[in-house]
Enzyme design. Structure first.
Site, mmCIF file in Angstrom:
data_model
loop_
_atom_site.group_PDB
_atom_site.id
_atom_site.type_symbol
_atom_site.label_atom_id
_atom_site.label_comp_id
_atom_site.label_asym_id
_atom_site.label_seq_id
_atom_site.Cartn_x
_atom_site.Cartn_y
_atom_site.Cartn_z
ATOM 1 N N ARG A 157 -9.045 -0.306 0.300
ATOM 2 C CA ARG A 157 -9.699 0.596 -0.663
ATOM 3 C C ARG A 157 -9.072 0.433 -2.046
ATOM 4 O O ARG A 157 -9.778 0.455 -3.050
ATOM 5 C CB ARG A 157 -9.620 2.054 -0.206
ATOM 6 N N CYS A 158 -7.755 0.279 -2.085
ATOM 7 C CA CYS A 158 -7.071 0.100 -3.375
ATOM 8 C C CYS A 158 -7.566 -1.137 -4.117
ATOM 9 O O CYS A 158 -7.574 -1.167 -5.350
ATOM 10 C CB CYS A 158 -5.557 -0.040 -3.155
#
Length: 418
Positions: free
Chosen positions: A405-406
Site C-alpha cells: 500500500r505504501c
C-alpha cells in the site's frame, strides 16, 4: 493520450489507474551517517530492491494502467511556466545551495532525474567549499513510497503536508503532476496553500484510508497530526449526506507504527487485515468517531475500528497480521509491513511473501497465494482465481519501512456495490 477523472470511493474498488516510483539511485545516495535523517534505519541494497520492485510493478501492471512519477514529472516539466513555478516552490521550501539558473538550463529528462536523485553541490565559493553536504538538493530517498505525498479522496487529490522536511519536495512534485499533466482531471487541495494553514498541520497518505464514499479512516501519530485531521474535517461538506471520520491513535514507537496502514488495511468487502494488539485489544490508543451531519460535528469514543465500521453497515471479519498464536510473530511480521496490503480489486490484494504467518491466515480465509514473479511474467493466469494474494518476495523493500500500500498511489477505482 487517455485522460482520467480522479475517483477513489473505496480502498478495494477494482483498480483503474495507479502511480508508482521505481527506486533509483536516490535510494543508494545515502551513508550510515545520514540514513536516519533520510528516515531510514538501514541502507538498502539497490540492485536487490530493484529486482523485487520489478516483480511488484509487473504484477501491478497486469491489473491496471501503471504510471511512473519520473515520466509524469518529465512530461509536466516540458511546460516552461510549470518548470519555473515548481523550481520556485522547491527553493521556497528548502534551504538549498543549488543554482536556479543551472536547473532551468537542464533538459526536462535530466531535471526530472536530478529533482529525484539529488543535485550535486558544486563547490564554487567558500561557503560551499566549507559545507559538509554532498548535495545542493538532497535525494528523495523515500519517494518509492508514493502513497504519502498525495491522496485521491473521492474526486479530489489531497496533497500531503509531510511531517519531515526531507520529504516536502515529494508533495510539490505530486501537486505539479496532478495540477498540470493533461492526463488528469481533478482539483488538488494543499493544506499549505489554504487560508487556515498552520505549521502544526501534517497529513500523510499512509494514514488516510477511504473506507466508503461517506467514511474515512485516519491514523494520528508521528506523521499525521490532530490539526491535520481537523483540516480534513473542515474540507468535508455534508449537506447531502452524513459523513464519518474514524480516527485511530497510533504509538509513537517503534517506527513500524508510523501510519495507520501499518496496522489496518482492507482486503475485501467483508475482510480486513489488522495488527491485533493495537486495533482489537484494549489499550491506551483511542478510536474516535467523528460524525458530520448538516454542518454539525459530533465526536465520541469507540471500542475499535472494526466494531465502529460494522455499526456503520460494513460486515468485516478481521484477519490477524502474524497469526493468532504468538505475540512475538505478530510483532515481527508487523515490523516488516505484514498488515500493509494493497487491494487490486475486492478479494485480490498484494503483500509481502516473507510474512509467513500472515500468509497462512490469508490462506485460511480463502485467499490463494500467488507469486508476484509468476503473475508478472504471465506464468500464472490471474483470471482463474477469484480471491488471492499476489505475494511479493521482499528482503530489501520491507527494510525501507513500508509495504504494497505504501508503494502505490491509486487515482481511479471502480465503484463498489456494498
Amino acid at each position: 493520450m487517455d485522460t482520467y477523472q480522479i475517483r477513489v470511493n473505496s480502498e478495494i474498488g477494482e483498480l483503474e489507474g495507479v502511480i508508482v516510483h521505481s527506486p533509483g539511485k536516490e535510494v543508494e545516495n545515502m551513508t550510515p551517517k545520514n540514513a536516519e535523517r533520510a528516515l531510514y534505519s538501514d541502507i538498502l541494497n539497490l540492485s536487490v530492491a530493484q529486482k523485487e520492485y520489478g516483480h511488484f510493478k509487473n504484477a501491478l501492471a497486469k491489473h491496471a494502467p501503471t504510471f511512473e512519477v519520473r515520466e509524469l514529472l518529465q512530461d509536466v516539466l516540458s511546460n516552461q511556466r510549470v518548470k519555473e513555478t515548481l523550481i520556485d516552490h522547491i527553493f521556497d521550501n528548502e534551504h538549498t545551495m543549488a543554482s536556479r539558473h543551472f536547473l532551468l538550463g537542464l533538459s526536462d529528462e535530466e531535471l526530472a532525474r536530478q529533482l529525484l536523485e539529488g543535485v550535486i553541490l558544486v563547490k564554487d565559493n567558500l561557503t560551499k567549499y566549507f559545507s559538509k553536504e554532498r548535495y545542493a538538493l538532497r535525494p528523495l530517498h523515500n519517494f518509492f513510497f508514493t502513497r504519502d505525498a498525495a491522496m485521491a479522496v473521492r474526486d479530489k487529490v489531497l496533497i500531503g503536508r509531510m511531517a519531515n522536511q526531507v520529504r516536502g519536495r515529494e508533495a510539490l512534485i505530486m501537486q505539479a503532476i496532478f495540477d498540470y499533466h493533461p492526463m488528469f482531471r481533478t482539483q488538488t487541495v494543499n493544506p499549505v496553500q489554504h487560508a487556515t494553514f498552520n505549521d502544526k498541520i501534517s497529513i500523510e497518505g499512509g494514514d488516510v484510508l477511504v473506507a466508503r464514499e461517506d467514511v474515512l479512516l485516519i491514523g494520528t501519530g508521528t506523521r499525521t497530526s490532530s490539526q491535520g485531521i481537523d483540516f480534513i474535517l473542515e474540507q468535508i461538506e455534508s449537506k447531502e449526506q452524513v459523513r464519518h471520520i474514524i480516527v485511530q491513535e497510533l504509538p509513537e514507537t517503534p517506527e513500524s507504527f508510523i501510519h495507520l496502514d501499518m496496522v489496518f488495511t482492507f482486503l475485501d468487502k467483508n475482510k480486513c487485515m489488522v495488527f491485533e494488539p493495537i486495533v482489537m485489544k484494549p489499550n491506551r490508543y483511542q478510536t474516535v468517531h467523528i460524525t458530520i451531519d448538516n454542518g454539525k460535528v459530533n465526536i465520541k469514543n469507540e471500542k475499535n475500528i472494526v466494531e465502529c465500521l460494522n455499526n456503520l453497515g460494513f460486515d468485516l471479519e478481521p484477519v490477524f497480521c502474524g497469526g493468532t498464536k504468538d505475540p512475538w510473530a505478530q510483532e515481527r511480521e508487523q515490523w516488516h509491513s505484514g498488515a500493509n496490503f494493497f487491494a487490486l480489486a475486492p478479494g485480490k490484494v498484494l503483500g509481502y511473501a516473507r510474512n509467513v504467518y500472515t500468509m497462512e491466515q490469508m490462506n485460511k480465509h480463502g485467499f490463494e497465494i500467488l507469486s508476484a514473479e509468476d503473475v508478472g511474467s504471465g506464468k500464472v493466469d490471474i483470471s482463474k482465481y477469484e480471491k488471492y494474494v499476489v505475494a511479493v518476495e521482499g528482503s530489501e523493500l520491507p527494510r525501507g519501512g513500508g509495504g504494497a500500500r505504501c508503494m502505490t498511489m491509486p487515482f481511479k477505482r471502480k465503484p463498489i456495490t456494498w
